[in-house]
Write an enzyme that holds these catalytic residues in place. Structure first.
Site, short mmCIF file in Angstrom:
data_model
loop_
_atom_site.label_atom_id
_atom_site.label_comp_id
_atom_site.label_asym_id
_atom_site.label_seq_id
_atom_site.Cartn_x
_atom_site.Cartn_y
_atom_site.Cartn_z
NE ARG A 118 61.79 18.72 52.28
CZ ARG A 118 62.52 17.82 52.19
NH1 ARG A 118 63.76 17.98 51.64
NH2 ARG A 118 62.18 16.66 52.77
CE LYS A 140 46.19 33.11 46.67
NZ LYS A 140 44.54 33.41 46.72
CD GLU A 182 40.29 37.86 37.75
OE1 GLU A 182 40.45 38.76 38.49
OE2 GLU A 182 39.94 36.51 37.86
CE LYS A 224 47.95 38.31 42.25
NZ LYS A 224 47.03 37.41 41.56
CD GLU A 234 43.73 34.98 49.84
OE1 GLU A 234 44.38 34.42 49.08
OE2 GLU A 234 42.59 34.76 50.11
NE ARG A 243 47.64 36.63 46.44
CZ ARG A 243 48.70 35.87 45.99
NH1 ARG A 243 49.75 35.93 46.86
NH2 ARG A 243 48.86 35.65 44.79
CG ASN A 247 37.48 35.88 46.78
OD1 ASN A 247 37.82 35.12 45.61
ND2 ASN A 247 36.72 35.59 47.45
CG HIS A 250 37.12 35.96 41.97
ND1 HIS A 250 37.20 37.12 41.57
CD2 HIS A 250 38.14 35.37 41.48
CE1 HIS A 250 37.89 37.23 40.56
NE2 HIS A 250 38.55 36.40 40.68
CG HIS A 254 35.21 31.15 42.79
ND1 HIS A 254 35.89 31.40 43.77
CD2 HIS A 254 35.81 31.17 41.67
CE1 HIS A 254 37.11 31.89 43.46
NE2 HIS A 254 37.30 31.72 42.27
CG HIS A 266 38.48 32.62 36.20
ND1 HIS A 266 37.83 32.05 37.25
CD2 HIS A 266 39.11 33.64 36.67
CE1 HIS A 266 38.10 32.78 38.40
NE2 HIS A 266 38.93 33.86 37.95
N1 GLY Z 1 44.15 35.17 42.07
C1 GLY Z 1 43.98 35.52 43.32
C2 GLY Z 1 45.25 35.94 43.83
O1 GLY Z 1 46.28 35.68 43.40
O2 GLY Z 1 45.12 35.98 45.33
#
Ligand code: GLY
Length: 363
Positions: A118, A140, A182, A224, A234, A243, A247, A250, A254, A266
């Site tokens: 966990r 993430k 990015e 970031k 998010e 957050r 995007n 994106h 995507h 990407h």
């Molecule tokens: N890659 C987008 C984020 O970390 O939210």
């Protein structure tokens, strides 16, 4: 070159360390851990061995977990194999994972760490520009499934992220340039100085040995850190962008990745996505011509794609409707009302979407 530290305050506080020749800093980040598992792809096998020697000298017992390269690592089968190997080695809560590689490897390594017992400690050592400024920063983690990319995962902050710019020297130039998409993205949404630095000399900006790249990485990671610190999970929605601002570009990007069966890098798909959304904002009367044109100019100057083949509108629209950020049948975009002024736009007129595609279509 100076070593820089940027604090991320999300779940707990940790540093992203940016500089050169940083691998010697790894043992300090793992202090207190007994065993360490280094998750890496085949191209990083030598670096993993060097890392193992340094960690063994610091008193750790080290397990090397080789995983497939790139997105092939992000499967339930590979995850199961990692769990089996940690189980066989008797990994406890006191032990730690190191993710060494591009964004796919750090996503997998982070998810292994999030799920084993966990949650155990993870230190990320990204080796691509894209992973340094985005994937490995912000907690993430996840894998892909038949239903789509990154649909299974967890938020699990690292204990530290080491961005050793020396590791970028062995990257294919196209891979490095893809990561610049990015960097440009956060320049457009949040830090215009990034755009100025690239405009002055795009070649110098993308030089892995150069000083400019370190400044670009620092600035992109700072954006970031600020975004993730304000909305780690998010959860912000509605008019307030949290957050979700990451995007930008994106939604269409995507859809391109999906249509290209994930054979495009990407960053290349995001570059086209940024140009699409700039056209959308221009056609919707939200963004002036100069700021919209800047997208194509700056991405093009780096050698990134700024157009997409015509004749694919139905498939691209379908891809955007299935994007995981889409809510119900309403496609939600992050658009700019000026450089550094991102806003959410829910459900633009479909005719505008198609016109934006027409504006970036080239055979
Ligand atoms: N890659 C987008 C984020 O970390 O939210």
């Amino acid at each position: 070159m100076n070593e820089l530290r940027i604090a991320i305050r999300a779940e707990h506080e940790y540093d992203v360390i940016i500089g050169r020749g940083l691998l010697g800093a790894l043992p300090a980040l793992l202090e207190g851990s007994g065993r360490v598992a280094i998750v890496h792809a085949p191209p990083l096998a030598r670096t993993a061995l060097t890392m193992r020697d340094a960690l063994e000298q610091a008193g750790h017992s080290v397990l090397l977990i080789g995983v497939p390269d790139a997105e092939d690592a992000k499967t339930a089968l590979v995850l199961q194999d990692c769990w089996d190997r940690l189980g066989a080695a008797g990994f406890t809560r006191n032990d730690a994972i190191v993710g060494l590689g591009g964004g796919a490897t750090t996503d997998l390594a982070g998810f292994v760490a999030a799920t084993w017992l966990r949650g155990v400690r993870v230190v990320q050592v990204p080796t691509t520009l894209l992973a340094m400024v985005d994937a490995a920063v912000g907690g993430k983690t996840g894998i892909n499934t038949a239903a789509g990319k990154n649909l299974v995962g967890a938020f699990h902050s690292a204990s530290g992220v080491l961005c050793d710019l020396d590791l970028l020297g062995s990257l294919e130039p196209a891979e490095l340039v893809a990561g610049m998409a990015e960097v440009v993205k956060v320049g457009l949404t949040s830090d215009p100085e990034i755009l100025r630095l690239i405009q002055v000399d795009p070649g110098a900006a993308a030089d892995p040995q150069g000083e400019v790249l370190q400044e670009l990485v620092r600035r992109a990671v700072q954006v970031k850190a600020d975004v993730v610190g304000g909305d780690f999970r998010e959860v912000r929605s509605g008019a307030a962008l949290g957050r979700e601002v990451l995007n930008y570009g994106h939604t269409f990007g995507h859809a391109v990745e999906r249509l290209e069966h994930y054979r495009w890098r990407h960053g290349a798909a995001i570059s086209v996505g940024l140009c699409f959304v700039a056209e959308l904002a221009r056609l919707g009367g939200r963004l002036n011509d100069a700021d919209a044109d800047l997208h194509q100019e700056i991405l093009g100057s780096l050698g990134l794609p700024t157009t997409y083949a015509p004749g694919h509108w139905a498939a691209l629209l379908d891809g955007m409707q299935h994007d995981k950020k889409t809510r119900g049948s309403v496609i939600r975009f992050v658009v700019l009302e000026g450089i550094g002024q991102p806003v959410a736009w829910d459900g633009p007129d479909p005719a505008l979407l198609e016109a934006a595609y027409a504006a970036i279509s080239r055979s």
